[in-house]
Design a protein around this motif. Structure first.
Motif, PDB file in Angstrom:
ATOM      1  N   LYS A  90       0.817  -1.218   0.000  1.00 10.16           N
ATOM      2  CA  LYS A  90       0.000   0.000   0.000  1.00 10.16           C
ATOM      3  C   LYS A  90       0.848   1.265   0.000  1.00 10.16           C
ATOM      4  N   LEU A  91       2.000   1.196  -0.674  1.00  7.73           N
ATOM      5  CA  LEU A  91       2.808   2.399  -0.836  1.00  7.73           C
ATOM      6  C   LEU A  91       2.173   3.246  -1.928  1.00  7.73           C
ATOM      7  N   ARG A  92       2.276   4.544  -1.776  1.00  4.01           N
ATOM      8  CA  ARG A  92       1.625   5.472  -2.707  1.00  4.01           C
ATOM      9  C   ARG A  92       2.582   5.856  -3.828  1.00  4.01           C
ATOM     10  N   LYS A  93       2.086   5.684  -5.059  1.00  2.00           N
ATOM     11  CA  LYS A  93       2.894   6.071  -6.217  1.00  2.00           C
ATOM     12  C   LYS A  93       3.097   7.574  -6.173  1.00  2.00           C
ATOM     13  N   GLU A  94       4.272   8.006  -6.504  1.00  2.00           N
ATOM     14  CA  GLU A  94       4.737   9.388  -6.488  1.00  2.00           C
ATOM     15  C   GLU A  94       5.076   9.869  -5.083  1.00  2.00           C
ATOM     16  N   ASP A  95       4.365   9.443  -4.052  1.00  2.00           N
ATOM     17  CA  ASP A  95       4.704   9.844  -2.685  1.00  2.00           C
ATOM     18  C   ASP A  95       5.773   8.931  -2.086  1.00  2.00           C
ATOM     19  N   ASP A  96       5.604   7.613  -2.254  1.00  2.00           N
ATOM     20  CA  ASP A  96       6.521   6.644  -1.662  1.00  2.00           C
ATOM     21  C   ASP A  96       7.457   5.999  -2.679  1.00  2.00           C
ATOM     22  N   PHE A  97       7.046   5.956  -3.935  1.00  2.00           N
ATOM     23  CA  PHE A  97       7.896   5.387  -4.972  1.00  2.00           C
ATOM     24  C   PHE A  97       7.532   5.991  -6.319  1.00  2.00           C
ATOM     25  N   TYR A  98       8.473   5.891  -7.245  1.00  2.00           N
ATOM     26  CA  TYR A  98       8.195   6.302  -8.612  1.00  2.00           C
ATOM     27  C   TYR A  98       9.027   5.444  -9.549  1.00  2.00           C
ATOM     28  N   VAL A  99       8.602   5.423 -10.805  1.00  2.00           N
ATOM     29  CA  VAL A  99       9.236   4.589 -11.810  1.00  2.00           C
ATOM     30  C   VAL A  99       9.774   5.496 -12.910  1.00  2.00           C
TER      31      VAL A  99
END
Length: 125
Positions: A90-99
């Motif tokens: 439940k990590l948030r894209k852009e807040d906790d990770f990005y590709v």
């Protein structure tokens, strides 16, 4: 264990989440390797710090192939396992990770490693 709704997560990743949660090799082994590396870097920088940890699937594949011999260790499976870990935690894209994607289409995964994200990933597995 809470059930994940298919609407929240892309369908192929739901299968990988299942494989990770039920400790199926090599998917669970990939996640274990990633978490150990992240914890080591986080501990080295200090418990209250936040670092960006970059995962390159090709380099990760080379590292894991030294430890595990499996025909399922493909770049595609590693990419999907990484995404399943991130979405399942439940990590948030852009807040906790990005590709990021290179000009040739290869992807790198960048994860903000802090105490909260590590705890989320550990509670997932």
């Amino acid at each position: 264990m809470s059930e994940l709704r298919v609407g929240d997560i892309p369908i192929p990743l739901v299968n990988y989440i299942y494989l990770i949660k039920y400790h199926k090799s090599p998917y669970y082994d990939i996640v274990q390797h990633i978490l150990k590396e992240m914890e080591m870097h986080h501990k080295r920088m200090g418990r209250n710090s936040e670092i960006i940890y970059t995962l390159n699937p090709r380099m990760l594949q080379a590292e894991i192939e030294k430890k595990i011999n499996s025909e399922k260790l493909t770049t595609v499976n590693i990419c999907r396992t990484i995404l399943a870990l991130l979405y399942g935690s439940k990590l948030r894209k852009e807040d906790d990770f990005y590709v990021t994607t290179t000009s040739r289409g290869r992807r790198n995964y960048h994860i903000k490693v802090n105490t909260r994200t590590l705890n989320s990933m550990h509670s997932f597995i």
